[in-house]
Design an enzyme around this catalytic site. Structure first.
Site, PDB file in Angstrom:
ATOM      1  N   ASP A 105       4.558 -10.695  -4.679  1.00 53.99           N
ATOM      2  CA  ASP A 105       3.194 -11.216  -4.703  1.00 53.99           C
ATOM      3  C   ASP A 105       3.003 -12.230  -3.562  1.00 53.99           C
ATOM      4  O   ASP A 105       3.970 -12.804  -3.062  1.00 53.99           O
ATOM      5  CB  ASP A 105       2.913 -11.923  -6.040  1.00 53.99           C
ATOM      6  CG  ASP A 105       3.007 -10.970  -7.217  1.00 53.99           C
ATOM      7  OD1 ASP A 105       2.847  -9.750  -7.016  1.00 53.99           O
ATOM      8  OD2 ASP A 105       3.251 -11.457  -8.336  1.00 53.99           O
TER       9      ASP A 105
HETATM   10  N1  URA Z   1       7.400 -10.024 -10.440  1.00 61.53           N
HETATM   11  C1  URA Z   1       6.226 -10.665 -10.232  1.00 61.53           C
HETATM   12  O1  URA Z   1       5.498 -10.977 -11.177  1.00 61.53           O
HETATM   13  N2  URA Z   1       5.875 -10.944  -8.971  1.00 61.53           N
HETATM   14  C2  URA Z   1       6.653 -10.661  -7.898  1.00 61.53           C
HETATM   15  O2  URA Z   1       6.287 -10.983  -6.774  1.00 61.53           O
HETATM   16  C3  URA Z   1       7.880 -10.010  -8.136  1.00 61.53           C
HETATM   17  C4  URA Z   1       8.223  -9.699  -9.402  1.00 61.53           C
END
Ligand code: URA
Length: 235
Positions: A105
């Site tokens: 993310d």
């Molecule tokens: N899980 C998440 O919620 N976000 C990420 O970036 C990676 C794994």
């Protein structure tokens, strides 16, 4: 048996130009098997183990990059108006066909693997392969004592998705845990903690397939993966 000139072989597998490679070879930076080879026009044969500046190079011509993703950068190849993980790569590593193998993310930091090798990315990402990814998670509220068991039993997410069994380890800080997943669903870590009534405030990916993010890499920094690291990831 296939063979190829050493300088061309190296130029295809490192970020350096033929001219730079020739200089490295003449300085004695290259070994084929246990011989130091100083002639750039020597030949590499199938099956030869070639080391460059002390590291054995993968015979494959693809490129594999470890990047320390900072916040506010997106893990896609093209995103008009946003900085992508590819924008962070030094000129030397850039080439057509590069993409991040798996997404983090925008507000997640840590290890992103960038490659131009679709087969390799598939092996790392395929849900069937169960390649482990380890995350360091900072939570809004202290982790409950039941969390480790709930993770290990396989959490049920808010939308009914059943997660595979995962590992949760407590750290010295009650709000900080380490989570090991064998799958990679959208926002998975955040959704897992949401299903327990908690919230992720910081998320950092520490390792992929048994290979840890190099502690020498600052946020935004990148380097090529070593052959032993590639082998570990696909074991
Ligand atoms: N899980 C998440 O919620 N976000 C990420 O970036 C990676 C794994």
């Amino acid at each position: 048996m296939n063979r190829e000139r050493l300088d061309k072989w190296l130029a295809d597998r490192t970020p350096y130009s033929r001219k730079e490679i020739k200089a490295f070879v003449r300085e004695g930076a290259v070994r084929i098997g246990d011989r130091t080879v100083t002639d750039p026009s020597a030949y590499v044969q199938d099956g030869d183990s070639v080391s460059f500046r002390g590291e054995i190079l993968a015979a494959d011509k693809h490129i594999y990059i470890m990047l320390h993703k900072p916040k506010e950068v997106v893990s896609v190849s093209v995103a008009p108006g946003d900085r992508t993980v590819l924008d962070l790569l030094p000129e030397d590593y850039r080439r057509n066909g590069l993409f991040p193998a798996g997404r983090l993310d925008r507000d997640t930091t840590g290890f992103v693997l960038i490659t131009d090798d679709g087969d390799f990315a598939h092996r790392i990402l395929s849900p069937k392969k169960h390649v482990e990814k380890v995350y360091r998670v900072t939570l809004r509220d202290p982790a409950g004592e039941e969390y480790a068991d709930r993770f290990s039993q396989g959490l049920l997410l808010g939308d009914g998705t059943q997660c595979l069994s995962a590992k949760l380890e407590q750290t010295d800080d009650p709000r900080c845990v380490r989570v090991t997943l064998r799958e990679g669903r959208y926002h998975q870590v955040k959704r897992m903690f949401a299903s327990l009534g908690n919230q992720v405030v910081e998320l950092h990916r520490e390792s992929i397939g048994g290979v840890s993010l190099d502690p020498q890499l600052p946020p935004g920094g990148s380097r090529l993966l070593r052959k032993d690291e590639l082998d570990t990831m696909t074991e």
